[in-house]
Motif scaffolding. Structure first.
Motif, PDB file in Angstrom:
ATOM      1  N   SER A   1      10.322  31.112  23.438  1.00 41.50           N
ATOM      2  CA  SER A   1      11.473  30.734  22.615  1.00 41.50           C
ATOM      3  C   SER A   1      12.555  30.031  23.435  1.00 41.50           C
ATOM      4  O   SER A   1      13.319  29.242  22.900  1.00 41.50           O
ATOM      5  CB  SER A   1      12.060  31.953  21.911  1.00 41.50           C
ATOM      6  OG  SER A   1      12.574  32.869  22.843  1.00 41.50           O
ATOM      7  N   SER A   2      12.647  30.330  24.738  1.00 43.99           N
ATOM      8  CA  SER A   2      13.621  29.656  25.602  1.00 43.99           C
ATOM      9  C   SER A   2      13.265  29.912  27.063  1.00 43.99           C
ATOM     10  O   SER A   2      12.319  30.639  27.357  1.00 43.99           O
ATOM     11  CB  SER A   2      15.046  30.127  25.308  1.00 43.99           C
ATOM     12  OG  SER A   2      15.196  31.485  25.646  1.00 43.99           O
ATOM     13  N   TYR A   3      14.064  29.319  27.939  1.00 49.07           N
ATOM     14  CA  TYR A   3      13.833  29.506  29.368  1.00 49.07           C
ATOM     15  C   TYR A   3      15.128  29.266  30.122  1.00 49.07           C
ATOM     16  O   TYR A   3      16.071  28.668  29.593  1.00 49.07           O
ATOM     17  CB  TYR A   3      12.758  28.538  29.883  1.00 49.07           C
ATOM     18  CG  TYR A   3      13.250  27.125  30.025  1.00 49.07           C
ATOM     19  CD1 TYR A   3      13.651  26.633  31.266  1.00 49.07           C
ATOM     20  CD2 TYR A   3      13.347  26.282  28.924  1.00 49.07           C
ATOM     21  CE1 TYR A   3      14.122  25.337  31.393  1.00 49.07           C
ATOM     22  CE2 TYR A   3      13.808  24.996  29.050  1.00 49.07           C
ATOM     23  CZ  TYR A   3      14.197  24.527  30.281  1.00 49.07           C
ATOM     24  OH  TYR A   3      14.672  23.246  30.416  1.00 49.07           O
TER      25      TYR A   3
ATOM     26  N   THR B   1      11.034  38.889  29.040  1.00 51.03           N
ATOM     27  CA  THR B   1      11.275  37.885  30.065  1.00 51.03           C
ATOM     28  C   THR B   1      10.121  37.887  31.050  1.00 51.03           C
ATOM     29  O   THR B   1       9.755  38.936  31.582  1.00 51.03           O
ATOM     30  CB  THR B   1      12.589  38.179  30.816  1.00 51.03           C
ATOM     31  OG1 THR B   1      13.659  38.204  29.879  1.00 51.03           O
ATOM     32  CG2 THR B   1      12.865  37.121  31.873  1.00 51.03           C
ATOM     33  N   LEU B   2       9.549  36.711  31.282  1.00 46.13           N
ATOM     34  CA  LEU B   2       8.476  36.554  32.249  1.00 46.13           C
ATOM     35  C   LEU B   2       8.956  35.602  33.337  1.00 46.13           C
ATOM     36  O   LEU B   2       9.599  34.588  33.043  1.00 46.13           O
ATOM     37  CB  LEU B   2       7.232  35.969  31.581  1.00 46.13           C
ATOM     38  CG  LEU B   2       6.672  36.763  30.413  1.00 46.13           C
ATOM     39  CD1 LEU B   2       5.574  35.968  29.734  1.00 46.13           C
ATOM     40  CD2 LEU B   2       6.133  38.095  30.900  1.00 46.13           C
ATOM     41  N   CYS B   3       8.654  35.909  34.559  1.00 50.56           N
ATOM     42  CA  CYS B   3       9.091  35.095  35.684  1.00 50.56           C
ATOM     43  C   CYS B   3       7.930  34.248  36.189  1.00 50.56           C
ATOM     44  O   CYS B   3       6.959  34.781  36.724  1.00 50.56           O
ATOM     45  CB  CYS B   3       9.635  35.983  36.796  1.00 50.56           C
ATOM     46  SG  CYS B   3      11.096  36.919  36.279  1.00 50.56           S
ATOM     47  N   LEU B   4       8.052  32.955  35.990  1.00 49.18           N
ATOM     48  CA  LEU B   4       7.028  32.020  36.435  1.00 49.18           C
ATOM     49  C   LEU B   4       7.558  31.197  37.597  1.00 49.18           C
ATOM     50  O   LEU B   4       8.738  31.245  37.915  1.00 49.18           O
ATOM     51  CB  LEU B   4       6.625  31.108  35.269  1.00 49.18           C
ATOM     52  CG  LEU B   4       6.064  31.813  34.029  1.00 49.18           C
ATOM     53  CD1 LEU B   4       5.746  30.792  32.953  1.00 49.18           C
ATOM     54  CD2 LEU B   4       4.840  32.641  34.363  1.00 49.18           C
TER      55      LEU B   4
ATOM     56  N   ILE C   1      11.601  33.271  28.215  1.00 48.04           N
ATOM     57  CA  ILE C   1      11.894  34.281  27.202  1.00 48.04           C
ATOM     58  C   ILE C   1      10.888  34.085  26.074  1.00 48.04           C
ATOM     59  O   ILE C   1      10.805  33.012  25.480  1.00 48.04           O
ATOM     60  CB  ILE C   1      13.330  34.139  26.647  1.00 48.04           C
ATOM     61  CG1 ILE C   1      14.348  33.958  27.760  1.00 48.04           C
ATOM     62  CG2 ILE C   1      13.669  35.313  25.728  1.00 48.04           C
ATOM     63  CD1 ILE C   1      14.429  35.069  28.743  1.00 48.04           C
ATOM     64  N   THR C   2      10.119  35.128  25.787  1.00 42.84           N
ATOM     65  CA  THR C   2       9.103  35.024  24.742  1.00 42.84           C
ATOM     66  C   THR C   2       9.724  35.226  23.368  1.00 42.84           C
ATOM     67  O   THR C   2      10.867  35.663  23.243  1.00 42.84           O
ATOM     68  CB  THR C   2       7.989  36.071  24.945  1.00 42.84           C
ATOM     69  OG1 THR C   2       8.543  37.370  24.763  1.00 42.84           O
ATOM     70  CG2 THR C   2       7.360  35.950  26.327  1.00 42.84           C
TER      71      THR C   2
END
Length: 95
Positions: free
Chosen positions: A42-44, A67-70, A61-62
């Motif tokens: 949905s955002s980053y 929150t996933l950290c890539l 941000i899913t």
């Protein structure tokens, strides 16, 4: 007596300055280079090292709010394409 009050007042102002200067930042501590489906995002935000966080990363941000950290875009070429496609998707959603 007046000097004690002035000293306490100055100390209070200094303490308030320190408290308000602390900003809580939710940082990525490690990253993953795994690819993630664009449809679930949905955002980053781009996290830079030295601006309150220790490492550079892309926080995704899913749609479920996780929150996933890539990897940072400067470290993975595919992240640049991913972010460009995500920007296009977000722009189309706003229109």
């Amino acid at each position: 007596m007046a000097s004690r009050i002035a000293t306490l007042l100055l100390l209070g102002v200094v303490c308030v300055g320190f408290v308000t200067a602390e900003i809580v930042v939710d940082c990525c501590l490690k990253t993953s280079s795994k690819r993630f489906p664009l449809s679930a995002v949905s955002s980053y935000t781009i996290q830079e090292a030295g601006q309150g966080c220790a490492i550079r990363a892309t926080a995704i941000i899913t749609r479920t709010g996780k929150t996933l950290c890539l990897s940072h875009p400067s470290e993975e070429t595919w992240m640049i394409n991913f972010i460009n496609r995500l920007e296009e998707k977000l722009k189309n959603q706003q229109a």
